[in-house]
Design a protein around this motif. Structure first.
Motif, mmCIF file in Angstrom:
data_model
loop_
_atom_site.group_PDB
_atom_site.id
_atom_site.type_symbol
_atom_site.label_atom_id
_atom_site.label_comp_id
_atom_site.label_asym_id
_atom_site.label_seq_id
_atom_site.Cartn_x
_atom_site.Cartn_y
_atom_site.Cartn_z
ATOM 1 N N ARG A 69 0.811 -1.216 0.000
ATOM 2 C CA ARG A 69 0.000 0.000 0.000
ATOM 3 C C ARG A 69 0.843 1.264 0.000
ATOM 4 O O ARG A 69 0.352 2.341 -0.352
ATOM 5 C CB ARG A 69 -0.952 -0.006 1.194
ATOM 6 C CG ARG A 69 -2.146 -0.945 1.014
ATOM 7 C CD ARG A 69 -3.267 -0.615 1.970
ATOM 8 N NE ARG A 69 -2.912 -0.872 3.344
ATOM 9 C CZ ARG A 69 -3.116 -2.026 3.968
ATOM 10 N NH1 ARG A 69 -3.657 -3.038 3.310
ATOM 11 N NH2 ARG A 69 -2.770 -2.190 5.233
ATOM 12 N N ALA A 123 5.291 -2.308 -5.945
ATOM 13 C CA ALA A 123 4.591 -3.361 -6.688
ATOM 14 C C ALA A 123 5.587 -4.331 -7.288
ATOM 15 O O ALA A 123 6.669 -3.933 -7.722
ATOM 16 C CB ALA A 123 3.727 -2.753 -7.791
ATOM 17 N N PHE A 175 -6.803 -4.433 -9.328
ATOM 18 C CA PHE A 175 -5.651 -3.795 -8.709
ATOM 19 C C PHE A 175 -5.630 -2.277 -8.927
ATOM 20 O O PHE A 175 -4.651 -1.619 -8.590
ATOM 21 C CB PHE A 175 -4.357 -4.408 -9.262
ATOM 22 C CG PHE A 175 -4.062 -5.767 -8.710
ATOM 23 C CD1 PHE A 175 -3.092 -5.931 -7.734
ATOM 24 C CD2 PHE A 175 -4.771 -6.879 -9.134
ATOM 25 C CE1 PHE A 175 -2.826 -7.180 -7.197
ATOM 26 C CE2 PHE A 175 -4.516 -8.134 -8.608
ATOM 27 C CZ PHE A 175 -3.546 -8.286 -7.637
ATOM 28 N N THR A 186 -5.693 1.350 -8.358
ATOM 29 C CA THR A 186 -5.606 2.347 -7.286
ATOM 30 C C THR A 186 -4.492 3.315 -7.669
ATOM 31 O O THR A 186 -3.782 3.081 -8.655
ATOM 32 C CB THR A 186 -5.323 1.692 -5.926
ATOM 33 O OG1 THR A 186 -5.400 2.677 -4.892
ATOM 34 C CG2 THR A 186 -3.947 1.057 -5.882
ATOM 35 N N ARG A 195 -1.520 4.706 -5.867
ATOM 36 C CA ARG A 195 -0.696 4.741 -4.663
ATOM 37 C C ARG A 195 0.373 5.822 -4.681
ATOM 38 O O ARG A 195 0.865 6.211 -3.627
ATOM 39 C CB ARG A 195 -0.064 3.358 -4.443
ATOM 40 C CG ARG A 195 -1.104 2.345 -3.958
ATOM 41 C CD ARG A 195 -0.574 0.945 -3.872
ATOM 42 N NE ARG A 195 -1.585 0.069 -3.284
ATOM 43 C CZ ARG A 195 -1.651 -1.243 -3.467
ATOM 44 N NH1 ARG A 195 -0.761 -1.835 -4.257
ATOM 45 N NH2 ARG A 195 -2.595 -1.958 -2.900
ATOM 46 N N THR A 226 -1.611 -0.287 -10.036
ATOM 47 C CA THR A 226 -1.525 0.215 -8.660
ATOM 48 C C THR A 226 -0.820 1.566 -8.611
ATOM 49 O O THR A 226 -0.768 2.195 -7.563
ATOM 50 C CB THR A 226 -0.769 -0.765 -7.747
ATOM 51 O OG1 THR A 226 0.627 -0.787 -8.104
ATOM 52 C CG2 THR A 226 -1.346 -2.167 -7.832
#
Length: 236
Positions: free
Chosen positions: A78, A82, A103, A105, A107, A153
């Motif tokens: 988080r 990755a 997946f 998002t 970040r 991500t």
């Protein structure tokens, strides 16, 4: 420039068997780095320890200036780290699009985050196979999906373990092109692979490990100039 990832004197063991003996590794923002060495020398264990999957016995790991060596893997992820793991490990019972959306998002807080359309633009074959299940893809398509899934991500750092292992030459070239494009876009990357000739063109710096110890570290120019390094520590 401050470091994105700092690994200092990392030691890791599986039970009573120690695998890593004081690994040092660092990556700057927007930098491409490699971790090199023959099979079984500790490359994947280093990555697993950075991710928190195999807890370190000693040493420190800092990411974005914060200690992460005692954090659970989900908390490390988080923070914006990755990985494209060896073996890809995509979800076989989800479609290509579902694998990617699962997946999604942001970040790293990007103003232009990775989306389905951006991933499909990088890997047009995934758009063609968007409704196919993961287990219906070729090995090369699965690797493209694994990279696209990690990009969804929007990570600060992308790690690829055995980036082109087992891929057909044409697919391998497509992966190299995608990594070069990511580098040009400023994505920080750590690559584990065996094709030194391609890596010296792609990456800024390299770290070679043997039997769990760093035996050489330096820029691409020095690695390219000394062929004996590849023959001694990387070649079969």
């Amino acid at each position: 420039m401050s470091m994105l990832l700092e690994v200092e004197q990392l030691e890791t063991a599986y039970g009573s068997s120690q695998v890593l003996f004081g690994i040092d590794l660092s990556i700057r923002p927007r930098e491409v780095a490699t971790l090199l060495g023959r099979n079984g020398m500790g490359k994947t264990t280093t990555v697993r320890s950075v991710l928190g999957l195999t807890p370190a016995r000693a040493g420190r790991v800092r990411f974005l200036g914060h200690r992460i060596d005692q954090l659970a893997p989900d908390k490390v992820a988080r923070m914006g780290l990755a990985v494209v793991p060896e073996g890809r490990r995509i979800f076989p019972n989800l479609s290509v699009q579902e694998n990617l959306l699962a997946f999604g998002t942001n970040r790293n807080g990007s103003r232009e985050p990775w989306t389905l359309d951006r991933v499909y633009a990088m890997f047009p074959r995934l758009r063609e196979r968007a409704r196919n299940m993961g287990n219906q893809l070729s090995g090369g398509e699965q690797q493209m999906l694994a990279i696209g899934r990690a990009l969804m991500t929007n990570p600060h750092l992308l790690i690829l373990d055995e980036a082109t292992e087992g891929l057909a030459p044409l697919v391998r070239e497509e992966i190299w092109r995608s990594l070069a494009a990511l580098r040009d876009q400023g994505q920080a990357i750590l690559v584990i692979d065996k094709y030194v000739d391609r890596l010296v063109k792609l990456a800024d710096r390299h770290t070679i490990i043997e039997r769990g110890k760093v035996v050489w570290a330096g820029p691409s120019a020095l690695l390219a100039a000394d062929r004996s390094l590849s023959e001694r520590y990387i070649g079969v």
